[in-house]
Design a protein around this motif. Structure first.
Motif, PDB file in Angstrom:
ATOM      1  N   ALA A 178       0.828  -1.207   0.000  1.00 52.32           N
ATOM      2  CA  ALA A 178       0.000   0.000   0.000  1.00 52.32           C
ATOM      3  C   ALA A 178       0.864   1.260   0.000  1.00 52.32           C
ATOM      4  N   ILE A 179       1.909   1.262   0.805  1.00 53.24           N
ATOM      5  CA  ILE A 179       2.797   2.429   0.866  1.00 53.24           C
ATOM      6  C   ILE A 179       3.571   2.588  -0.438  1.00 53.24           C
ATOM      7  N   TYR A 180       4.056   1.481  -0.983  1.00 52.31           N
ATOM      8  CA  TYR A 180       4.797   1.547  -2.244  1.00 52.31           C
ATOM      9  C   TYR A 180       3.915   2.094  -3.368  1.00 52.31           C
ATOM     10  N   TYR A 181       2.642   1.688  -3.370  1.00 53.26           N
ATOM     11  CA  TYR A 181       1.749   2.188  -4.415  1.00 53.26           C
ATOM     12  C   TYR A 181       1.526   3.691  -4.252  1.00 53.26           C
TER      13      TYR A 181
ATOM     14  N   GLU B 200       0.330  -0.148 -10.981  1.00 55.63           N
ATOM     15  CA  GLU B 200      -0.958  -0.750 -10.654  1.00 55.63           C
ATOM     16  C   GLU B 200      -0.830  -2.147 -10.075  1.00 55.63           C
ATOM     17  N   TRP B 201       0.234  -2.862 -10.396  1.00 57.45           N
ATOM     18  CA  TRP B 201       0.387  -4.211  -9.847  1.00 57.45           C
ATOM     19  C   TRP B 201       0.548  -4.158  -8.326  1.00 57.45           C
ATOM     20  N   GLN B 202       1.135  -3.067  -7.831  1.00 55.68           N
ATOM     21  CA  GLN B 202       1.262  -2.920  -6.379  1.00 55.68           C
ATOM     22  C   GLN B 202      -0.108  -2.689  -5.749  1.00 55.68           C
ATOM     23  N   ARG B 203      -0.936  -1.915  -6.419  1.00 51.90           N
ATOM     24  CA  ARG B 203      -2.296  -1.676  -5.922  1.00 51.90           C
ATOM     25  C   ARG B 203      -3.095  -2.969  -5.896  1.00 51.90           C
ATOM     26  N   PHE B 204      -3.054  -3.713  -6.992  1.00 51.26           N
ATOM     27  CA  PHE B 204      -3.812  -4.961  -7.053  1.00 51.26           C
ATOM     28  C   PHE B 204      -3.283  -5.987  -6.046  1.00 51.26           C
ATOM     29  N   THR B 205      -1.973  -5.987  -5.836  1.00 52.05           N
ATOM     30  CA  THR B 205      -1.392  -6.911  -4.856  1.00 52.05           C
ATOM     31  C   THR B 205      -1.858  -6.570  -3.449  1.00 52.05           C
ATOM     32  N   ALA B 206      -1.865  -5.274  -3.124  1.00 52.55           N
ATOM     33  CA  ALA B 206      -2.329  -4.841  -1.803  1.00 52.55           C
ATOM     34  C   ALA B 206      -3.800  -5.206  -1.604  1.00 52.55           C
TER      35      ALA B 206
ATOM     36  N   PHE C  12      -5.264  -7.888   1.174  1.00 51.62           N
ATOM     37  CA  PHE C  12      -6.292  -7.468   2.132  1.00 51.62           C
ATOM     38  C   PHE C  12      -7.545  -8.327   1.990  1.00 51.62           C
ATOM     39  N   LEU C  13      -7.910  -8.660   0.765  1.00 51.93           N
ATOM     40  CA  LEU C  13      -9.096  -9.480   0.527  1.00 51.93           C
ATOM     41  C   LEU C  13      -8.922 -10.884   1.093  1.00 51.93           C
ATOM     42  N   VAL C  14      -7.774 -11.494   0.819  1.00 48.13           N
ATOM     43  CA  VAL C  14      -7.510 -12.846   1.329  1.00 48.13           C
ATOM     44  C   VAL C  14      -7.480 -12.844   2.855  1.00 48.13           C
ATOM     45  N   ALA C  15      -6.856 -11.819   3.432  1.00 44.07           N
ATOM     46  CA  ALA C  15      -6.794 -11.722   4.893  1.00 44.07           C
ATOM     47  C   ALA C  15      -8.195 -11.576   5.483  1.00 44.07           C
ATOM     48  N   SER C  16      -9.038 -10.792   4.830  1.00 41.64           N
ATOM     49  CA  SER C  16     -10.405 -10.595   5.321  1.00 41.64           C
ATOM     50  C   SER C  16     -11.208 -11.885   5.242  1.00 41.64           C
ATOM     51  N   ILE C  17     -11.040 -12.627   4.141  1.00 40.26           N
ATOM     52  CA  ILE C  17     -11.752 -13.895   3.986  1.00 40.26           C
ATOM     53  C   ILE C  17     -11.282 -14.909   5.026  1.00 40.26           C
TER      54      ILE C  17
ATOM     55  N   GLY D 248      -5.000  -0.942   7.803  1.00 35.55           N
ATOM     56  CA  GLY D 248      -5.624  -0.382   6.611  1.00 35.55           C
ATOM     57  C   GLY D 248      -5.973   1.084   6.789  1.00 35.55           C
ATOM     58  N   ILE D 249      -6.565   1.420   7.931  1.00 37.32           N
ATOM     59  CA  ILE D 249      -6.981   2.803   8.184  1.00 37.32           C
ATOM     60  C   ILE D 249      -5.775   3.731   8.300  1.00 37.32           C
ATOM     61  N   ILE D 250      -4.766   3.315   9.052  1.00 39.47           N
ATOM     62  CA  ILE D 250      -3.585   4.166   9.248  1.00 39.47           C
ATOM     63  C   ILE D 250      -2.809   4.332   7.944  1.00 39.47           C
ATOM     64  N   THR D 251      -2.594   3.221   7.236  1.00 39.55           N
ATOM     65  CA  THR D 251      -1.824   3.283   5.994  1.00 39.55           C
ATOM     66  C   THR D 251      -2.497   4.166   4.955  1.00 39.55           C
ATOM     67  N   LEU D 252      -3.817   4.033   4.841  1.00 38.25           N
ATOM     68  CA  LEU D 252      -4.545   4.827   3.850  1.00 38.25           C
ATOM     69  C   LEU D 252      -4.814   6.246   4.342  1.00 38.25           C
ATOM     70  N   SER D 253      -4.296   6.582   5.504  1.00 39.46           N
ATOM     71  CA  SER D 253      -4.364   7.964   5.989  1.00 39.46           C
ATOM     72  C   SER D 253      -3.070   8.713   5.690  1.00 39.46           C
ATOM     73  N   ILE D 254      -1.984   7.969   5.546  1.00 39.48           N
ATOM     74  CA  ILE D 254      -0.685   8.602   5.295  1.00 39.48           C
ATOM     75  C   ILE D 254      -0.229   8.408   3.856  1.00 39.48           C
ATOM     76  N   SER D 255      -0.931   7.568   3.114  1.00 40.74           N
ATOM     77  CA  SER D 255      -0.538   7.277   1.738  1.00 40.74           C
ATOM     78  C   SER D 255      -1.694   7.596   0.798  1.00 40.74           C
ATOM     79  N   ASN D 256      -1.440   8.427  -0.208  1.00 38.90           N
ATOM     80  CA  ASN D 256      -2.478   8.820  -1.161  1.00 38.90           C
ATOM     81  C   ASN D 256      -2.614   7.781  -2.264  1.00 38.90           C
ATOM     82  N   TRP D 257      -3.851   7.302  -2.472  1.00 38.91           N
ATOM     83  CA  TRP D 257      -4.087   6.265  -3.469  1.00 38.91           C
ATOM     84  C   TRP D 257      -4.814   6.787  -4.703  1.00 38.91           C
ATOM     85  N   SER D 258      -5.036   8.066  -4.794  1.00 39.03           N
ATOM     86  CA  SER D 258      -5.779   8.604  -5.936  1.00 39.03           C
ATOM     87  C   SER D 258      -4.839   9.288  -6.919  1.00 39.03           C
ATOM     88  N   LYS D 259      -4.995   8.941  -8.185  1.00 38.20           N
ATOM     89  CA  LYS D 259      -4.191   9.563  -9.235  1.00 38.20           C
ATOM     90  C   LYS D 259      -4.791  10.889  -9.686  1.00 38.20           C
ATOM     91  N   VAL D 260      -6.044  11.150  -9.300  1.00 37.92           N
ATOM     92  CA  VAL D 260      -6.750  12.341  -9.766  1.00 37.92           C
ATOM     93  C   VAL D 260      -7.043  13.320  -8.640  1.00 37.92           C
TER      94      VAL D 260
END
Length: 253
Positions: free
Chosen positions: A76-79, A90-96, A100-105, A139-151
């Motif tokens: 997530a941070i690398y992306y 994008e492969w880093q985004r899909f990997t993250a 997360f999906l596998v961990a949630s399942i 997930g919450i902390i990482t997505l608070s310090i790392s921007n995931w939007s290209k726009v």
């Protein structure tokens, strides 16, 4: 581990000991408690390897989920960094997202295995909430310090107040539980529906950022998650005070 009784090992979520031998009277003797070969071969293994081999399947799944957390955070941070460089990978985004999906399942899978094959254990009671809360907070902390939007950065990260609120609520509950146990000697945990809704909304907020959904503003989703997080925290605090009052520890003297 060699002096551990079978009953205690099972309570920790350890399955049947590795292998075994038969004594002269023909009865099976566990490798953990016999000294001759092949039992003594287990002694040459590291304690971690022995413990891992003896863990129940449910606890192994939970442990794998815990190990997925740093992998998710890294991707997530690398992306986010790739977006800052102007060359999103994008492969880093899909990997993250996949991690997360596998961990949630796996959260539901380990619970099913524990119930289906009677693998409930004291170790599982400890590991499962650690894995659940660790995945959610990471997930919450990482997505608070790392921007995931290209726009639009408004859709790419959480506002700072959101992780602060979530962490503060969990910290208050943890400290309150410790105080309650210290004063009363026991804690009656009563899950509230607002807490479950808060968890679901937090997961939805994480998915909203990772999937870059924009048909509803991210701030609305975060606000809903934050509201139920706050309400559930207040309810748990009031429940703790009620339990203290019931034991006579919250009355003025």
């Amino acid at each position: 581990m060699r002096g551990t009784s079978p009953g205690f090992a099972r309570s920790l979520g350890l399955s049947s000991p590795m292998g075994g031998v038969r004594s002269r009277d023909g009865r099976h003797r566990s490798c953990l408690y016999a000294s001759e070969w092949p039992c003594n071969s287990a002694a040459s293994l590291s304690p971690f390897v022995v413990t891992l081999a003896l863990m129940t399947t449910a606890n192994k799944i939970t442990l794998v989920r815990i190990l997925m957390i740093p992998a998710f955070v890294t991707m997530a941070i690398y992306y986010g960094q790739s977006i800052e460089r102007g060359a999103p990978l994008e492969w880093q985004r899909f990997t993250a997202i996949l991690i997360f999906l596998v961990a949630s399942i796996s959260d539901g899978l380990d619970g099913y295995v524990a119930r289906r094959y009677n693998q409930r254990s004291s170790l599982g009671v400890i590991l499962d909430p650690i894995a659940d809360k660790g995945l959610l907070l990471s997930g919450i902390i990482t997505l608070s310090i790392s921007n995931w939007s290209k726009v639009d950065p408004e859709y790419g990260r959480f506002p700072v107040w959101f992780p602060v609120l979530v962490i503060s609520r969990d910290a208050v509950i943890l400290v309150g539980t410790a105080v309650l146990y210290f004063l009363v000697g026991h804690v009656k945990v009563k899950p509230n529906w607002t807490g479950k809704v808060a968890t679901v909304l937090q997961m939805i907020a994480i998915a909203w950022v990772m999937l870059q959904l924009q048909w509803v503003p991210l701030i609305w989703v975060v606000a809903a998650a934050g509201l139920f997080t706050l309400i559930s925290g207040i309810i748990y605090v009031l429940e703790g005070v009620r339990q203290l009052q019931a034991e006579g520890h919250a009355n003025a003297r």
